[in-house]
Design an enzyme around this catalytic site. Structure first.
Site, PDB file in Angstrom:
ATOM      1  N   ARG A 136      -3.355  21.573  45.445  1.00  9.66           N
ATOM      2  CA  ARG A 136      -3.545  22.415  46.629  1.00  9.66           C
ATOM      3  C   ARG A 136      -3.695  21.610  47.917  1.00  9.66           C
ATOM      4  NH1 ARG A 136      -8.779  25.266  44.299  1.00  9.66           N
ATOM      5  NH2 ARG A 136      -9.082  23.047  43.776  1.00  9.66           N
TER       6      ARG A 136
ATOM      7  N   CYS B  31     -13.789  20.054  45.431  1.00  7.87           N
ATOM      8  CA  CYS B  31     -13.102  19.072  44.593  1.00  7.87           C
ATOM      9  C   CYS B  31     -13.654  19.093  43.169  1.00  7.87           C
ATOM     10  CB  CYS B  31     -13.270  17.673  45.187  1.00  7.87           C
ATOM     11  SG  CYS B  31     -12.452  16.366  44.248  1.00  7.87           S
TER      12      CYS B  31
ATOM     13  N   HIS C 237     -11.528  16.803  49.840  1.00 11.64           N
ATOM     14  CA  HIS C 237     -11.449  18.246  50.092  1.00 11.64           C
ATOM     15  C   HIS C 237     -12.645  18.946  49.471  1.00 11.64           C
ATOM     16  CE1 HIS C 237     -10.119  19.625  46.014  1.00 11.64           C
ATOM     17  NE2 HIS C 237      -9.671  18.380  45.940  1.00 11.64           N
TER      18      HIS C 237
ATOM     19  N   CYS D  74      -6.699  13.260  47.206  1.00 17.80           N
ATOM     20  CA  CYS D  74      -6.929  13.762  45.851  1.00 17.80           C
ATOM     21  C   CYS D  74      -5.617  14.256  45.247  1.00 17.80           C
ATOM     22  CB  CYS D  74      -7.952  14.890  45.895  1.00 17.80           C
ATOM     23  SG  CYS D  74      -8.416  15.512  44.250  1.00 17.80           S
TER      24      CYS D  74
ATOM     25  N   ASP E 295      -5.245  16.843  43.592  1.00 19.00           N
ATOM     26  CA  ASP E 295      -5.269  18.308  43.543  1.00 19.00           C
ATOM     27  C   ASP E 295      -3.979  18.890  44.141  1.00 19.00           C
ATOM     28  OD1 ASP E 295      -5.888  21.134  44.310  1.00 19.00           O
ATOM     29  OD2 ASP E 295      -7.890  20.608  43.617  1.00 19.00           O
TER      30      ASP E 295
END
Length: 204
Positions: free
Chosen positions: A44, A99, A96, A40, A42
Site C-alpha cells: 500500500r 506498519c 508508514h 517498507c 507494504d
C-alpha cells in the site's frame, strides 16, 4: 495466466508513449534520479506514486518495516550505488502508520526469522519505553513507534561510511525522515533532516 496484469502493462506503456513518445528511449539510455527512497515493502506504500514521480525519477529500496541495518549487504549495496554512482541528492527514509512489521516487533509472539529482522525496532522501543508507556492508546503508541523507528533509521543512514565519505568529499546529499499515512495518502516530514556530519549530534 495473469492476463489482466499484462493488459494493464500494455495500456500503461501505450499511455506513456501517447503523452511522451520519447519517454522509454530516455529511460533506456540512463537513470539519473535525485531521490533514493528507503521504505517498507507494504504493497500500500508505492514510492513513485505517492510522490507523483515517473519511472527513472526515484531509486527505491524496500524491506519489512523500512529498516537500514548496517549488517545487511543488500541494503548497503543499494545505498552505496545510490550515493557513489547515482549521486542522489535526497535520501528519504519513509515509514508508514499502521506498519505490520512495527506491530509484530513488539507484539510478543514468536514469528520465526522475522523476529531477528525486527530486533532493531524492539531496541528503539526499549530506548524510548518511558515515552511510549505514557501513551495510553495502543494505536497512537504504535504510530509513535513508527516515527521513532524512522528517526533511528535516518541516523543509521547518515552515520554510514558511504554517506559520511560523500559529505567529506563535498557531495551534496541529505537524509530525510518521513511517515506516510495510509488513511489520508499524505506524508509527514519528521523534521530530522541531516545534511552534514554535525547534524548527527542533534538526533538521539
Amino acid at each position: 495466466m495473469l492476463d489482466h496484469l499484462k493488459a494493464n502493462n500494455r495500456a500503461w506503456a501505450h499511455s506513456k508513449i501517447a503523452a511522451d513518445p520519447g519517454f522509454f528511449k530516455r529511460l533506456e539510455a540512463q537513470q539519473a534520479p535525485e531521490y533514493f527512497w528507503i521504505g517498507c515493502s507494504d504493497s500500500r506504500v508505492p514510492a513513485n506514486e505517492i510522490c507523483g514521480l515517473d519511472p527513472g525519477e526515484m531509486f527505491v529500496h524496500r524491506n519489512v518495516a523500512n529498516l537500514a541495518p548496517p549488517q545487511d549487504a543488500n541494503y548497503l549495496s543499494v545505498l552505496q550505488f545510490a550515493v557513489d554512482v547515482l549521486k542522489v541528492k535526497h535520501i528519504l527514509v519513509v515509514g508508514h502508520y499502521g506498519c505490520g512489521g512495527v506491530r509484530a516487533a513488539v507484539g510478543g509472539e514468536r514469528l520465526g526469522l522475522i523476529d531477528h529482522w525486527l530486533h532493531p525496532i524492539r531496541e528503539v522501543c526499549h530506548d524510548h519505553r518511558h515515552e511510549l508507556d505514557a501513551i495510553g492508546d495502543e494505536r497512537q503508541r504504535l504510530d509513535r513507534l513508527c516515527e521513532l523507528n524512522v528517526m533511528r533509521k535516518v541516523r543509521n543512514v547518515a552515520s554510514d561510511v558511504f554517506v559520511q565519505d560523500a559529505w567529506t568529499r563535498g557531495q551534496e546529499t541529505s537524509v530525510h525522515g518521513w511517515v506516510y499515512s495510509l488513511a489520508s495518502g499524505l506524508v509527514t516530514d519528521l523534521n530530522v533532516t541531516m545534511s552534514q556530519p554535525a547534524d548527527l549530534d542533534r538526533l538521539d
